[in-house]
Scaffold this motif. Structure first.
Motif, short mmCIF file in Angstrom:
data_model
loop_
_atom_site.label_atom_id
_atom_site.label_comp_id
_atom_site.label_asym_id
_atom_site.label_seq_id
_atom_site.Cartn_x
_atom_site.Cartn_y
_atom_site.Cartn_z
N SER A 154 39.46 -60.64 -0.69
CA SER A 154 38.34 -61.57 -0.51
C SER A 154 38.50 -62.50 0.68
CB SER A 154 38.16 -62.41 -1.79
OG SER A 154 39.30 -63.24 -2.00
N LEU A 155 39.65 -62.45 1.32
CA LEU A 155 39.93 -63.36 2.42
C LEU A 155 39.09 -63.00 3.64
CD1 LEU A 155 41.98 -65.71 2.63
CD2 LEU A 155 43.52 -64.14 3.79
N ALA A 156 38.51 -63.99 4.29
CA ALA A 156 37.73 -63.78 5.52
C ALA A 156 38.59 -64.17 6.72
CB ALA A 156 36.46 -64.61 5.49
N PHE A 157 38.64 -63.28 7.73
CA PHE A 157 39.44 -63.52 8.94
C PHE A 157 38.58 -63.18 10.15
CE2 PHE A 157 42.45 -62.26 12.25
CZ PHE A 157 43.29 -63.36 12.28
N ASP A 158 38.42 -64.13 11.07
CA ASP A 158 37.56 -63.96 12.24
C ASP A 158 38.33 -63.24 13.35
OD1 ASP A 158 35.84 -64.16 14.39
OD2 ASP A 158 35.20 -66.19 13.90
N LEU B 154 45.96 -71.27 1.66
CA LEU B 154 44.86 -71.51 0.74
C LEU B 154 45.32 -71.67 -0.70
CD1 LEU B 154 42.24 -69.05 2.24
CD2 LEU B 154 41.95 -71.52 2.02
N THR B 155 46.30 -70.89 -1.12
CA THR B 155 46.69 -70.87 -2.53
C THR B 155 47.93 -71.70 -2.83
OG1 THR B 155 48.00 -68.86 -2.25
CG2 THR B 155 45.67 -68.59 -2.81
N GLY B 156 48.67 -72.11 -1.78
CA GLY B 156 49.86 -72.93 -2.00
C GLY B 156 51.02 -72.19 -2.63
N GLU B 157 51.05 -70.86 -2.51
CA GLU B 157 52.17 -70.09 -3.08
C GLU B 157 52.47 -68.89 -2.19
OE1 GLU B 157 51.15 -68.58 -6.89
OE2 GLU B 157 49.40 -67.46 -6.20
N ILE B 158 53.70 -68.42 -2.31
CA ILE B 158 54.15 -67.26 -1.55
C ILE B 158 53.70 -65.99 -2.26
CG2 ILE B 158 56.14 -66.04 -0.61
CD1 ILE B 158 55.69 -68.74 0.68
N HIS B 159 52.98 -65.13 -1.57
CA HIS B 159 52.46 -63.90 -2.16
C HIS B 159 53.34 -62.72 -1.79
CE1 HIS B 159 48.48 -65.38 -3.60
NE2 HIS B 159 48.75 -66.33 -2.72
N PRO B 160 53.37 -61.68 -2.63
CA PRO B 160 54.10 -60.47 -2.25
C PRO B 160 53.42 -59.79 -1.08
CG PRO B 160 52.84 -60.11 -4.26
CD PRO B 160 52.75 -61.57 -3.95
N PRO B 161 54.14 -58.94 -0.34
CA PRO B 161 53.53 -58.24 0.80
C PRO B 161 52.38 -57.35 0.34
CG PRO B 161 55.92 -58.07 0.85
CD PRO B 161 55.57 -58.63 -0.48
N PRO B 162 51.41 -57.09 1.20
CA PRO B 162 50.34 -56.15 0.84
C PRO B 162 50.89 -54.75 0.64
CG PRO B 162 50.22 -56.76 3.17
CD PRO B 162 51.23 -57.65 2.55
N SER B 163 50.10 -53.91 0.02
CA SER B 163 50.57 -52.58 -0.37
C SER B 163 50.96 -51.71 0.82
CB SER B 163 49.49 -51.87 -1.20
OG SER B 163 48.28 -51.79 -0.46
N GLN C 212 42.37 -73.72 10.71
CA GLN C 212 40.92 -73.77 10.83
C GLN C 212 40.28 -72.61 10.08
OE1 GLN C 212 38.96 -76.25 12.32
NE2 GLN C 212 37.43 -75.08 11.16
N GLN C 213 40.91 -71.43 10.14
CA GLN C 213 40.41 -70.28 9.38
C GLN C 213 40.44 -70.57 7.88
OE1 GLN C 213 39.43 -66.78 10.55
NE2 GLN C 213 38.82 -68.33 12.04
N ALA C 214 41.51 -71.24 7.42
CA ALA C 214 41.61 -71.58 6.00
C ALA C 214 40.50 -72.56 5.60
CB ALA C 214 42.98 -72.18 5.71
N GLU C 215 40.26 -73.56 6.43
CA GLU C 215 39.19 -74.52 6.12
C GLU C 215 37.82 -73.84 6.13
OE1 GLU C 215 39.77 -77.58 8.97
OE2 GLU C 215 41.52 -78.44 7.95
N ASP C 216 37.64 -72.86 7.03
CA ASP C 216 36.38 -72.12 7.05
C ASP C 216 36.20 -71.30 5.76
OD1 ASP C 216 35.91 -73.16 9.54
OD2 ASP C 216 36.48 -71.36 10.64
N ASP D 208 34.94 -78.17 -1.55
CA ASP D 208 35.11 -79.40 -0.77
C ASP D 208 36.44 -80.04 -1.15
OD1 ASP D 208 34.76 -81.59 0.80
OD2 ASP D 208 33.34 -82.60 -0.52
N GLU D 209 37.51 -79.53 -0.57
CA GLU D 209 38.86 -80.01 -0.84
C GLU D 209 39.64 -80.06 0.46
OE1 GLU D 209 39.45 -77.91 -5.26
OE2 GLU D 209 40.63 -77.25 -3.53
N PRO D 210 40.65 -80.95 0.53
CA PRO D 210 41.56 -80.88 1.68
C PRO D 210 42.38 -79.59 1.62
CG PRO D 210 42.40 -82.42 0.04
CD PRO D 210 41.02 -82.01 -0.41
N LEU D 211 42.78 -79.10 2.78
CA LEU D 211 43.55 -77.86 2.80
C LEU D 211 44.89 -78.05 2.11
CD1 LEU D 211 43.87 -74.96 3.71
CD2 LEU D 211 44.71 -75.81 5.91
N ALA D 212 45.55 -79.16 2.36
CA ALA D 212 46.85 -79.46 1.73
C ALA D 212 46.87 -80.92 1.31
CB ALA D 212 48.00 -79.16 2.69
#
Length: 364
Positions: A32-36, A68-77, A104-108, A116-120
């Motif tokens: 679901s992540l959007a990347f420009d 965005l999520t504040g946690e370390i995620h496992p690598p993609p498949s 800026q991408q995260a805030e977008d 409507d939240e601060p990024l961190a």
């Protein structure tokens, strides 16, 4: 620690927090992540970077998801076997401009979902009282001093030793403050001066193929001047000229002369005394990259690692140590062994003396 956690929990129940991480973690995933991509290509053109292949895009998306999520995620498949290692390197070595772009991408992304939240966010220190926190508070570190230090170190371990922090605290500080080492890193594919832009949007205005040759060949403008006119990096201009098969004028030496940095001095300190390049860079007030560039230009071999302690590097010896002695003192445990040896007279073996020394510490 128990008191601090209890006070934080009470304050969160009382005052709440401006970030709903449960909602964020349910909203944002790799899918679901959007990347420009267009904005990323233009950023690379401005700074003279290569856009890279899918591996780099996956690395940037991983970092964006972490913000965005504040946690370390496992690598993609589809990640390779070194992806996790590259992620830890990226957190320490990502260029500051790239960090700003990703924030800026995260805030977008937050705005796109109406969040409507601060990024961190960090809880105020007043929420916890009567507790002496271990280590160094990030707020006590001057950002400019940290930037100066990171411009000279070669590893996150060396930065941690200099600041009195763990390696993970160094990475967290870089994540929150947008600060990075200036040493180029293979972990992010050498975002340096190897750009060969092919995107149509880069070749506009003065950078267009039919426009670029005139200011360089006929007007004799410098690469930096053309880059200023085009709002990009000089390396981008250079790469485009090479791509258009325009002969380049000889480039002057980019490193300013320093009478206190000579080949003889560097050979004596680095090769003969075996001091580290990072230490010498700090001593002369230049970057590690500056000094290693000079060393390579002077045909001085760069050692494969800088993290080995040298017990004789600072001694003003009248005779050069033997290769065997240099090998021994280059061991990471050399200092500990020397300390042990001078404290165990009268024992038949090092092992016996070490046991007695350990027992004496236990008795204390």
């Amino acid at each position: 620690m128990a008191s601090a956690l209890a006070q934080l929990a009470y304050a969160l129940d009382t005052y709440g927090a401006p970030i709903d991480y449960a909602r964020r973690r349910a909203t944002f995933t790799y899918a679901s992540l959007a990347f420009d991509h267009h904005a990323f290509k233009w950023l690379c053109a401005q700074h003279g970077w290569r856009t890279g292949q899918q591996h780099r895009i996956s690395l940037l998306r991983w970092y964006l998801l972490m913000l965005l999520t504040g946690e370390i995620h496992p690598p993609p498949s589809n990640a390779n076997t070194r992806f996790a290692w590259n992620c830890t390197q990226f957190r320490f070595r990502a260029p500051q401009a790239l960090r700003s772009f990703l924030r800026q991408q995260a805030e977008d992304n937050l705005a796109r979902h109406g969040i409507d939240e601060p990024l961190a966010w960090e809880p105020p220190e007043s929420w916890v009282t009567g507790v002496t926190w271990p280590g160094i508070s990030p707020t006590s570190l001057a950002p400019n001093d940290v930037r100066a230090l990171l411009s000279m170190v070669t590893s996150v371990q060396e930065a941690g030793d200099a600041l009195g922090l763990t390696t993970e605290h160094i990475r967290l500080y870089c994540d929150l403050g947008g600060i990075s080492t200036t040493t180029p890193s293979a972990a992010i594919g050498n975002l340096s001066n190897q750009l060969t832009p092919e995107a149509v949007e880069v070749r506009q205005g003065i950078l267009a193929p039919e426009e670029l040759r005139d200011p360089y060949e006929n007007q004799q403008l410098e690469l930096a001047h053309i880059a200023w006119l085009a709002s990009c990096n000089p390396d981008t201009v250079r790469a485009l000229l090479v791509h258009d098969e325009v002969p380049l004028r000889p480039q002057p030496n980019r490193l300013p002369p320093r009478p206190d940095i000579t080949r003889e001095w560097l050979h004596h300190e680095y090769v003969e005394k075996r001091r580290t390049m990072a230490e010498l860079a700090r001593e002369r007030g230049v970057s590690h990259y500056h000094l290693t560039t000079l060393a390579r230009g002077w045909d001085l071999a760069i050692r494969s690692t800088e993290r080995r302690y040298n017990a004789i590097g600072h001694l003003d010896l009248t005779w050069p140590p033997s290769p065997a002695m240099q090998s021994v003192t280059a061991s990471p445990t050399a200092l500990d062994r020397l300390r042990t040896l001078i404290q165990i007279p009268g024992h038949p073996t090092v092992a016996a003396g070490s046991v007695n020394l350990a027992l004496s510490h236990i008795r204390w």
